[in-house]
Scaffold this motif. Structure first.
Motif, PDB file in Angstrom:
ATOM      1  N   TYR A 186       1.930   6.017  -3.297  1.00  0.00           N
ATOM      2  CA  TYR A 186       2.973   5.493  -2.786  1.00  0.00           C
ATOM      3  C   TYR A 186       3.866   6.251  -1.425  1.00  0.00           C
ATOM      4  N   ALA A 233       4.690   2.993   0.852  1.00  0.00           N
ATOM      5  CA  ALA A 233       6.225   2.860   0.886  1.00  0.00           C
ATOM      6  C   ALA A 233       6.318   2.428   2.609  1.00  0.00           C
ATOM      7  N   ASN A 293       4.481  -2.658   1.143  1.00  0.00           N
ATOM      8  CA  ASN A 293       5.847  -1.939   1.078  1.00  0.00           C
ATOM      9  C   ASN A 293       6.945  -2.891   0.519  1.00  0.00           C
ATOM     10  N   CYS A 332       7.138  -1.758  -2.964  1.00  0.00           N
ATOM     11  CA  CYS A 332       7.686  -0.238  -3.098  1.00  0.00           C
ATOM     12  C   CYS A 332       9.041  -0.358  -3.041  1.00  0.00           C
TER      13      CYS A 332
END
Ligand code: ARG
Length: 590
Positions: free
Chosen positions: A443, A447, A530, A533
């Motif tokens: 992550y 991200a 992303n 995310c």
């Protein structure tokens, strides 16, 4: 399935039309004043410009047409001419229920089966994986999963660097150390030993040693070059050693990629297209796509509209050797023949943009190795930086081994897990720490936009709060634990019925959960994990906002309580599906 924004847009377009204006003015977007409304339409302003009218008059007349429409809870015309829109609770609930009944929460796939090849990983055999290999592995895997979720058959190919000078260097180094081995005896005709004459540990030491030696010792360098050429030409002993290097190296690579939850459908490499290269070069020459230039064979790729001058793509060097672009082109040809993909996506360090996106892709199009409609996408990844903002380095100034970086994060998460769960059994604590570390790493990377550089901040990435992987897992674990208690109290969690929201937080959660398909489709269109995310972070925040305002298990009204449970169950499904697209899994407890 029709996206919620489009559906709202249709209702508002109807109202514009009914009020005597152009339908196209009725486009809506998510509100940028969520304190005032959920959605907005700015069409009255655009219409006023065209018609030289007062925007407020248009907005008010459209609002009048929408008054009493059960689709909305509230429609307001506000200065200077915005339409502020708030959906009815029933609109949100019924749309959410519709997404649950649709395939993949309403993601729209291609109408016929289509294949996409994702080229990522790109590790080099004989060289240990280092932190520079993290991003293409992590981003490529997520992109592949997102493509699959969008209804395509996705094939991930690691495209190993297994055919170049590193091989020659390692073999030359082995020859220096153990010249008596049969592999070096050109007259040897017997069967070579089954086991490699080195371990993975030896290999890890041999490559850097040989690489350093080649910089000081010209004769050694030439030897390695000769060996590389002879290997490619098919010398038996070198091919046998090459197989040993591959076997030992790939086992170790797989271990590292597994730890990142990165798995390839194909373990092919540059060597796999070696035999196709002569015919491909002939084809290039015969059709006039390639021509000789200063002794090399090149394809011109410059285009009139270029602002920069791009050097031609070299496909055969002066000394006759095939190079990087040659194997990439031959690989494209092979993939087209074998898989007929509609798209190939390359996730590679952005510093290779010229070689791949400009030279290789243009050469492939020009020489018609791909169809005009075949999409070729280059996703150039940025660098992973240390706290100083420079590429992540060890104290010795080299790029740390990937395994060491993962170890470090796992140690950190294990400490956090033990602190929070002193009674957790050792095995479970380790397994949990592994999952949390995976989330922290993946992550922390995903991200960011793929092309952005980022700072690898272990403290931040492993925190259970903030925009982190562990925060998402923590939220999932919280939901699982409530659902487990509900189940134990006799509620059939899977059959629980969703009711219209009673509070703003509950409605906000229902609303955000309607957006998963849109996020997944955006992530595919833009090749941007992303997007997932950001969406999941918003879901987690919205869930936690609801959780802190709502007594779920102690709710006295059974209909309300059942609806809360249904909502949690939906949130869990979406969050788990979402993290799976990122290549992350949630533990039971943490
Ligand atoms: N092995 C290459 C390197 O380390 C990356 C391979 C990228 N993929 C490709 N199809 N060229 O630079």
């Amino acid at each position: 399935m029709e996206k919620l924004l489009n559906r709202i847009g249709r209702v508002v377009e109807d109202a514009f039309e009914a009020a005597g204006y152009e339908r196209s003015l009725g486009r809506v977007s998510v509100s940028n004043r969520p304190d005032l409304c959920e959605f907005q339409c700015n069409g009255a302003m655009a219409g006023a410009k065209q018609l030289k009218m007062n925007p407020m008059d248009i907005a008010e007349s459209v609002a009048q047409k929408l008054a009493g429409n059960p689709f909305f809870e509230r429609v307001e015309a506000v200065k200077p001419g915005f339409l502020n829109l708030t959906l009815a609770r029933d609109t949100v609930r019924s749309y959410l229920v519709e997404t649950l009944q649709a395939h993949h929460y309403g993601v729209e796939g291609p109408s016929s089966p289509q294949t996409v090849v994702v080229d990522y990983g790109g590790a080099n055999v004989a060289k240990p994986l280092h932190v520079g290999h993290l991003r293409p592995a992590v981003i490529g895997e997520a992109i592949k999963r997102i493509i699959k979720y969008n209804g395509y058959k996705a094939i991930g190919d690691v495209h190993l660097g297994d055919w170049g000078m590193p091989m020659g260097l390692v073999i030359a180094e082995l020859e220096r150390r153990q010249p008596e081995l049969p592999y070096f005896d050109p007259s040897f005709t017997g069967v070579y030993p089954k086991d490699a004459p080195f371990t993975v540990g030896d290999l890890e030491e041999m490559y850097p040693t040989a690489s350093a030696r080649s910089k000081e010792d010209e004769a050694f360098k030439e030897r390695a070059q000769t060996i590389t050429q002879e290997l490619q030409a098919g010398r038996r002993g070198y091919r046998a050693l090459w197989h040993h290097i591959m076997d030992v190296s790939v086992v170790d690579m797989k271990k590292n990629y597994d730890r990142l939850n990165t798995h390839f459908e194909l373990w092919r490499g540059e060597s796999d297209v070696n035999d196709r290269i002569p015919a491909m070069l002939d084809y290039m020459i015969q059709h006039g796509y390639a021509h000789e230039s200063e002794g090399a064979l090149v394809i011109d790729i410059a285009q009139e509209e270029d602002k920069k001058e791009y050097p031609p793509c070299i496909i055969r060097k002066t000394n006759g050797a095939a190079i990087y672009a040659t194997t990439d082109l031959a690989t494209i040809e092979q993939r087209m023949e074998e898989f007929h993909p509609v798209q190939m996506v390359y996730v590679i360090d952005k510093r290779q943009q010229l070689q791949i996106e400009i030279q290789t892709f243009r050469a492939a199009r020009k020489s018609k190795l791909v169809l005009p409609e075949t999409k070729l996408n280059f996703v150039g990844n940025g660098t992973l930086n240390g706290a100083d903002g420079k590429p992540y380095k060890t104290r010795e100034g080299t790029a740390p081994r990937l395994g060491i970086l993962i170890d470090e994060v796992e140690e950190k998460t294990l400490a956090r897990i033990r602190e929070g769960n002193p009674d957790m059994e050792e095995n479970e604590a380790r397994e949990t720490a592994r999952k949390v570390a995976l989330a922290a790493i993946r992550y922390g990377d995903l991200a960011n936009q793929p092309s952005k550089d980022y700072i690898f901040d272990i403290e931040k990435f492993t925190a259970f709060e903030g925009d982190t992987g562990p925060y998402l897992l923590y939220t999932i674990v919280r939901i699982k634990s409530i659902l487990k208690k509900a189940q134990e109290s006799g509620i059939d969690v899977k059959a629980a019925k969703l009711d219209n929201a009673a509070s703003d937080q509950e409605k906000a959660l229902q609303l955000v959960l309607t957006g998963f398909a849109a996020a997944a489709e955006d992530a595919y269109r833009e090749l941007a994990p992303n997007r997932i995310c950001a969406y999941l972070y918003e879901v987690a925040n919205t869930f936690n906002g609801f959780y802190h305002e709502t007594k779920i298990l102690t709710e006295a009204d059974p209909v309300r309580k059942e609806s809360y449970i249904a909502l949690l169950y939906i949130a869990l499904g979406i969050m788990e599906t979402g993290i799976d697209l990122l290549g992350i899994e949630a533990p039971e407890k943490m």
